[in-house]
Design a protein around this motif. Structure first.
Motif, PDB file in Angstrom:
ATOM      1  N   ASP A  20       1.203  -1.455   0.054  1.00  0.00           N
ATOM      2  CA  ASP A  20       0.013   0.242   0.222  1.00  0.00           C
ATOM      3  C   ASP A  20       0.515   1.233  -0.134  1.00  0.00           C
ATOM      4  O   ASP A  20       1.272   2.045   0.674  1.00  0.00           O
ATOM      5  N   CYS A  21       1.469   1.689  -1.207  1.00  0.00           N
ATOM      6  CA  CYS A  21       2.290   2.303  -1.433  1.00  0.00           C
ATOM      7  C   CYS A  21       2.077   3.771  -2.785  1.00  0.00           C
ATOM      8  O   CYS A  21       2.229   3.129  -3.727  1.00  0.00           O
ATOM      9  N   VAL A  22       2.999   4.389  -3.078  1.00  0.00           N
ATOM     10  CA  VAL A  22       2.090   5.550  -4.263  1.00  0.00           C
ATOM     11  C   VAL A  22       3.861   5.466  -4.388  1.00  0.00           C
ATOM     12  O   VAL A  22       4.642   5.659  -3.866  1.00  0.00           O
ATOM     13  N   VAL A  23       4.269   5.530  -5.793  1.00  0.00           N
ATOM     14  CA  VAL A  23       4.766   5.972  -6.898  1.00  0.00           C
ATOM     15  C   VAL A  23       5.579   7.433  -6.638  1.00  0.00           C
ATOM     16  O   VAL A  23       4.242   8.165  -7.435  1.00  0.00           O
ATOM     17  N   GLU A  24       6.695   7.756  -6.429  1.00  0.00           N
ATOM     18  CA  GLU A  24       6.420   9.202  -6.093  1.00  0.00           C
ATOM     19  C   GLU A  24       8.105   8.931  -6.343  1.00  0.00           C
ATOM     20  O   GLU A  24       8.974   8.755  -5.430  1.00  0.00           O
ATOM     21  N   ASN A  25       8.650  10.007  -6.626  1.00  0.00           N
ATOM     22  CA  ASN A  25      10.217  10.487  -7.047  1.00  0.00           C
ATOM     23  C   ASN A  25      11.064   9.153  -7.151  1.00  0.00           C
ATOM     24  O   ASN A  25      11.752   9.423  -6.623  1.00  0.00           O
ATOM     25  N   ALA A  26      10.395   8.480  -8.295  1.00  0.00           N
ATOM     26  CA  ALA A  26      10.490   7.290  -8.474  1.00  0.00           C
ATOM     27  C   ALA A  26      11.554   7.595  -9.702  1.00  0.00           C
ATOM     28  O   ALA A  26      12.013   7.905 -10.894  1.00  0.00           O
ATOM     29  N   ALA A  27      12.612   6.069 -10.047  1.00  0.00           N
ATOM     30  CA  ALA A  27      13.591   5.393 -11.298  1.00  0.00           C
ATOM     31  C   ALA A  27      12.888   4.281 -11.047  1.00  0.00           C
ATOM     32  O   ALA A  27      13.075   3.744 -10.153  1.00  0.00           O
ATOM     33  N   ILE A  28      12.162   4.200 -11.872  1.00  0.00           N
ATOM     34  CA  ILE A  28      11.630   3.084 -12.560  1.00  0.00           C
ATOM     35  C   ILE A  28      12.456   2.366 -13.734  1.00  0.00           C
ATOM     36  O   ILE A  28      12.468   2.655 -14.231  1.00  0.00           O
ATOM     37  N   LEU A  29      13.299   1.047 -12.803  1.00  0.00           N
ATOM     38  CA  LEU A  29      13.529   0.200 -14.465  1.00  0.00           C
ATOM     39  C   LEU A  29      12.561  -1.005 -14.625  1.00  0.00           C
ATOM     40  O   LEU A  29      12.193  -1.852 -14.378  1.00  0.00           O
TER      41      LEU A  29
END
Length: 199
Positions: free
Chosen positions: A29-38
């Motif tokens: 239960d978390c939000v994707v923020e300030n992300a580096a996404i591979l």
């Protein structure tokens, strides 16, 4: 508690854009923020993936996420059992986003303000207009990337990457100036350079 199977069903029915899970198939239960996404198929996840994402996360002060899209422009759809097998090979502390977003236009819309970490071959596909929808241009793609405040970080490959990344065919594109090179800062397996797209 949300179940992995239920989330897969909601995603398949189009009632969910994405969810986040760990290697134990626990829905987070978390939000994707300030992300580096591979993003990748991760079949399987390996040391090079981890090293690349760790490097980019630390360098740009971003939170780390992997992303697996059930749909892929070049590969068959990933079914639930296959996905479970792949997820179980991640470490317990790694967060994996599950989507049906096969294109970066969709990913940028879902995850604004993100840095998308990609390999050289994916960089080539991003610049290949045959992957665009009818009537779309690369300028449209990069305009949206800029609008969503997203960037691409691309790991170059020793065997094919020229000194100035010139074989990515950037000539005659209005966003050429947004491709910056960060020289010799990173090494793993076949990659030795990171290039920042969209700066």
């Amino acid at each position: 508690m949300k179940s992995f199977i239920d989330q897969i069903k909601l995603l398949s029915y189009g009632e969910l854009d994405y969810f986040i899970v760990d290697s134990n198939l626990k829905v987070l239960d978390c939000v994707v923020e300030n992300a580096a996404i591979l993003s990748g198929s991760f079949n399987p996840i390996h040391h090079g993936h981890r090293k690349l994402l760790d490097y980019c996360s630390k360098k740009y002060d971003k939170n780390k996420y992997y992303e697996i899209s059930l749909l892929n422009v070049d590969k068959p759809e990933i079914v639930s059992d296959d996905l479970s097998t792949r997820l179980k090979k991640f470490s317990e502390d790694e967060k994996i986003i599950i989507t049906k977003s096969s294109k970066f236009v969709e990913k940028a819309t879902l995850f604004p303000n993100s840095y998308f970490v990609i390999g050289y071959d994916t960089g080539l596909r991003i610049l290949d207009e045959s992957y665009l929808n009818k009537g779309e241009s690369l300028d449209d793609l990069f305009s949206l990337i800029d609008q969503k405040k997203c960037k691409f970080i691309v790991a170059g490959r020793i065997d094919v990457t020229g000194k100035e990344f010139d074989n990515l065919k950037l000539e005659n594109l209005s966003f050429t100036e947004s491709f910056k090179r960060l020289s010799n800062e990173f090494e793993f397996h076949s990659s030795d350079t990171i290039f920042l797209f969209g700066v």
